[in-house]
Write a protein that holds these residues in place. Structure first.
Motif, short mmCIF file in Angstrom:
data_model
loop_
_atom_site.label_atom_id
_atom_site.label_comp_id
_atom_site.label_asym_id
_atom_site.label_seq_id
_atom_site.Cartn_x
_atom_site.Cartn_y
_atom_site.Cartn_z
N VAL A 172 -2.33 4.19 3.76
CA VAL A 172 -2.18 2.92 4.49
C VAL A 172 -0.76 2.36 4.43
CG1 VAL A 172 -4.63 2.36 4.25
CG2 VAL A 172 -2.98 1.50 2.55
N GLY A 173 0.09 2.97 3.63
CA GLY A 173 1.47 2.51 3.54
C GLY A 173 2.35 3.63 3.04
N MET A 174 3.63 3.57 3.41
CA MET A 174 4.58 4.59 2.95
C MET A 174 5.97 4.00 2.84
SD MET A 174 6.80 5.71 5.55
CE MET A 174 7.08 7.45 5.43
N LEU A 175 6.71 4.51 1.87
CA LEU A 175 8.10 4.15 1.67
C LEU A 175 8.86 5.44 1.42
CD1 LEU A 175 9.51 1.37 -0.62
CD2 LEU A 175 10.45 3.67 -0.70
N GLY A 176 9.92 5.66 2.19
CA GLY A 176 10.76 6.84 2.01
C GLY A 176 12.17 6.41 1.66
N ILE A 177 12.72 7.01 0.60
CA ILE A 177 14.06 6.64 0.14
C ILE A 177 14.90 7.89 -0.09
CG2 ILE A 177 13.26 6.50 -2.28
CD1 ILE A 177 15.43 4.22 -2.60
N PHE A 237 12.51 4.70 5.47
CA PHE A 237 11.19 4.47 6.07
C PHE A 237 10.42 3.51 5.17
CE2 PHE A 237 11.94 9.00 7.35
CZ PHE A 237 12.05 8.79 8.71
N PHE A 238 9.77 2.50 5.78
CA PHE A 238 8.95 1.57 5.01
C PHE A 238 7.93 0.97 5.97
CE2 PHE A 238 9.55 -1.67 1.29
CZ PHE A 238 8.19 -1.64 1.04
N PHE A 239 6.69 1.45 5.92
CA PHE A 239 5.68 1.05 6.88
C PHE A 239 4.33 0.83 6.20
CE2 PHE A 239 8.84 3.41 9.25
CZ PHE A 239 9.04 2.59 10.35
N VAL A 240 3.62 -0.20 6.63
CA VAL A 240 2.26 -0.46 6.18
C VAL A 240 1.39 -0.64 7.42
CG1 VAL A 240 0.74 -2.07 4.93
CG2 VAL A 240 3.02 -1.54 4.01
N ASP A 241 0.25 0.05 7.43
CA ASP A 241 -0.70 -0.06 8.53
C ASP A 241 -0.97 -1.54 8.83
OD1 ASP A 241 -3.59 -0.39 9.53
OD2 ASP A 241 -3.35 1.79 9.65
#
Length: 153
Positions: free
Chosen positions: A68-73, A82-86
């Motif tokens: 339901v959420g992702m963060l890419g660093i 990348f930083f996204f939450v459904d």
């Protein structure tokens, strides 16, 4: 049903594709409306560019088995790309939990990101500050920002 106890952990390579699918879906719903078509195409290109994606460490937030959420660093530069939450899970603290989990692996580091207009209030709320004025590159609108942990903490 949305769980109160979301599991946050680093993603393995096999899960990275699902994280990118989540990023695309959330981007199209919440961010693309603020961009010119060129910006949406540029973001899509990045999601499919192996050279761009190389070296990204990704964290995921799970409601049971659902991502339901992702963060890419990019750990080398300490830059969140990348930083996204459904949408169904936004405003429940999941983004903050993702960010805090990532900070556990990069203690005391200055973290940078380029905030979309949609994400700006969230990033300010978790302690990021603007480092320049809004910019547009290849149709992508963003505000350069950084996070520096208070040395007193």
């Amino acid at each position: 049903m949305i769980q109160k106890h979301t599991n946050i952990r680093p993603l393995d390579d096999a899960e990275f594709g699902k994280a990118l699918q989540l990023a695309w879906r959330v981007f199209c719903e919440f961010e693309s409306p603020d961009y010119a078509p060129e910006g949406t195409e540029e973001f899509k290109r990045c999601l499919n560019d192996d050279a761009y994606l190389a070296g990204i460490r990704c964290y995921g937030a799970f409601d049971e088995e659902k991502l339901v959420g992702m963060l890419g660093i990019r750990e080398v530069k300490q830059h969140i790309c990348f930083f996204f939450v459904d949408g169904e899970y936004q405003r429940l603290g999941i983004g903050t939990k993702l960010f805090k989990r990532m900070l556990e692996d990069l203690p005391g580091q200055t973290i940078t990101l380029n905030s979309s207009p949609y994400g700006l209030p969230f990033y300010k709320a978790i302690g990021f500050t603007e480092t320049d004025s809004e910019q547009i590159v290849n149709g992508i609108r963003f505000m350069p920002m950084e996070y520096q942990k208070d040395p007193k903490e």
